[in-house]
Design an enzyme around this catalytic site. Structure first.
Site, short mmCIF file in Angstrom:
data_model
loop_
_atom_site.label_atom_id
_atom_site.label_comp_id
_atom_site.label_asym_id
_atom_site.label_seq_id
_atom_site.Cartn_x
_atom_site.Cartn_y
_atom_site.Cartn_z
N HIS A 135 -66.37 29.59 15.84
CA HIS A 135 -65.03 29.99 14.38
C HIS A 135 -65.33 28.80 13.09
O HIS A 135 -65.76 27.83 13.89
CB HIS A 135 -63.68 29.90 14.60
CG HIS A 135 -63.08 28.68 15.82
ND1 HIS A 135 -63.24 28.97 17.10
CD2 HIS A 135 -62.54 27.87 15.36
CE1 HIS A 135 -62.65 27.95 17.41
NE2 HIS A 135 -62.90 27.14 16.12
N CYS A 194 -54.77 8.96 -0.29
CA CYS A 194 -55.25 7.78 -1.25
C CYS A 194 -55.52 7.18 -0.04
O CYS A 194 -55.17 5.29 -0.75
CB CYS A 194 -53.41 7.45 -1.49
SG CYS A 194 -52.15 7.15 -0.37
N HIS A 208 -44.78 11.34 3.67
CA HIS A 208 -46.07 11.62 3.45
C HIS A 208 -46.65 12.42 3.01
O HIS A 208 -47.49 12.27 1.01
CB HIS A 208 -47.38 9.98 2.94
CG HIS A 208 -47.92 9.22 2.49
ND1 HIS A 208 -47.41 8.74 1.59
CD2 HIS A 208 -49.33 9.81 2.05
CE1 HIS A 208 -48.35 8.14 0.63
NE2 HIS A 208 -49.26 8.72 1.49
P1 5GP Z 1 -60.24 25.08 17.37
O1 5GP Z 1 -59.48 24.02 17.75
O2 5GP Z 1 -60.66 25.52 18.25
O3 5GP Z 1 -61.66 24.32 16.06
O4 5GP Z 1 -59.81 25.93 16.24
C1 5GP Z 1 -59.12 27.17 16.65
C2 5GP Z 1 -57.91 27.59 15.77
O5 5GP Z 1 -57.72 28.98 15.89
C3 5GP Z 1 -56.69 26.71 15.43
O6 5GP Z 1 -56.32 25.94 13.99
C4 5GP Z 1 -55.50 27.81 15.71
O7 5GP Z 1 -54.60 27.56 15.06
C5 5GP Z 1 -56.57 28.95 15.87
N1 5GP Z 1 -55.20 29.82 16.90
C6 5GP Z 1 -55.29 29.91 18.19
N2 5GP Z 1 -55.15 30.95 18.95
C7 5GP Z 1 -54.69 32.09 17.19
C8 5GP Z 1 -54.61 33.06 17.24
O8 5GP Z 1 -54.66 33.96 18.42
N3 5GP Z 1 -54.62 34.14 16.79
C9 5GP Z 1 -55.14 33.19 15.35
N4 5GP Z 1 -55.10 33.79 13.76
N5 5GP Z 1 -55.84 32.00 14.69
C10 5GP Z 1 -55.72 30.99 16.59
ZN ZN Z 2 -51.55 9.06 0.86
#
Ligand code: 5GP
Ligand code: ZN
Length: 219
Positions: A135, A194, A208
């Site tokens: 992803h 910043c 912040h």
């Molecule tokens: P990674 O740390 O693997 O690069 O990011 C995985 C992302 O997938 C995270 O930002 C997390 O919030 C998202 N995520 C985890 N489980 C699910 C899910 O079941 N559905 C969706 N839409 N996002 C997910």
């Molecule tokens: Zn800042």
């Protein structure tokens, strides 16, 4: 669920509502991150079965595949930028001036251009993904979200742990191939906007980040 939670979007995108799956075609599915770490946070999921289980560093070693992903990311960056423009841009003084310039008969050429929201979007991968399906994050720079709850949430988008898609292919000697050794997630907090340091004071950082979000929106 768990580490395989993104698989269902790839295999059956048509079963999800538009509030979850933004769009899909034969090669990609774009979804809203369920736990967004910024005010806008999308995930691009390539569907190629020979790539979807690979670590991004390995998957992007195929130049043809990388080119395809980069082209789709570019489309998504524009889509995300137009969403930011819709959310934050339309009433700004700059946007009003730009609109005026579009309709005036002979607009002066010193009007400010519209804000380039494309530059407010980061597109890339984590050096150590937590989810097993390939992803690409397409995320606004603000890091302003209730779901940003842990130190690693911030640092995973604010240190070299986040590897922009434009940096691929990575050179063999790239230090980001050793994210644990480099200790990115354990670094002291630095404000993305910043550059102020916050040590390990997460609550202060969060306060912040809200102030910066307000300024960033109207900048
Ligand atoms: P990674 O740390 O693997 O690069 O990011 C995985 C992302 O997938 C995270 O930002 C997390 O919030 C998202 N995520 C985890 N489980 C699910 C899910 O079941 N559905 C969706 N839409 N996002 C997910
Ligand atoms: Zn800042």
């Amino acid at each position: 669920g768990g580490r395989d939670g993104l698989g269902a979007y790839i295999s059956k995108p048509e079963t999800f509502p538009p509030s979850v799956v933004v769009y899909y075609n034969d090669d990609f599915v774009t979804i809203h991150d369920m736990f967004p770490k910024s005010s806008l946070h999308l995930l691009l999921l390539p569907r190629d079965p020979t790539k979807t289980r690979l670590h991004p560093f390995e998957a992007f070693e195929d130049p043809e595949f990388l080119a395809k992903v980069k082209a789709e990311v570019q489309k998504l960056r524009h889509l995300a930028a137009s969403e930011l423009r819709r959310l934050y841009g339309k009433d700004s003084a700059q946007e009003q001036a730009r609109q005026a310039a579009l309709t005036a008969e002979s607009p002066p050429d010193d009007l400010p251009p519209g804000r380039e929201w494309e530059q407010e979007i980061m597109c890339g991968v984590h050096a150590v993904p937590s989810m097993s399906h390939l992803h690409v994050h397409v995320i606004s720079v603000d890091r302003y979200s209730e779901r940003l709850k842990h130190r690693k949430h911030y640092n995973s988008f604010a240190t070299p742990f986040f590897v922009p898609i434009g940096d691929f292919p990575l050179k063999p000697e790239d230090v980001r191939r050793h994210p644990t050794r480099e200790g990115y997630l354990k670094r002291d907090f630095v404000c993305w906007r910043c550059g102020r340091g916050f040590g390990n004071r997460f609550a202060e950082l969060k306060t912040h980040l809200e102030e910066e979000f307000i300024e960033w929106k109207k900048a």
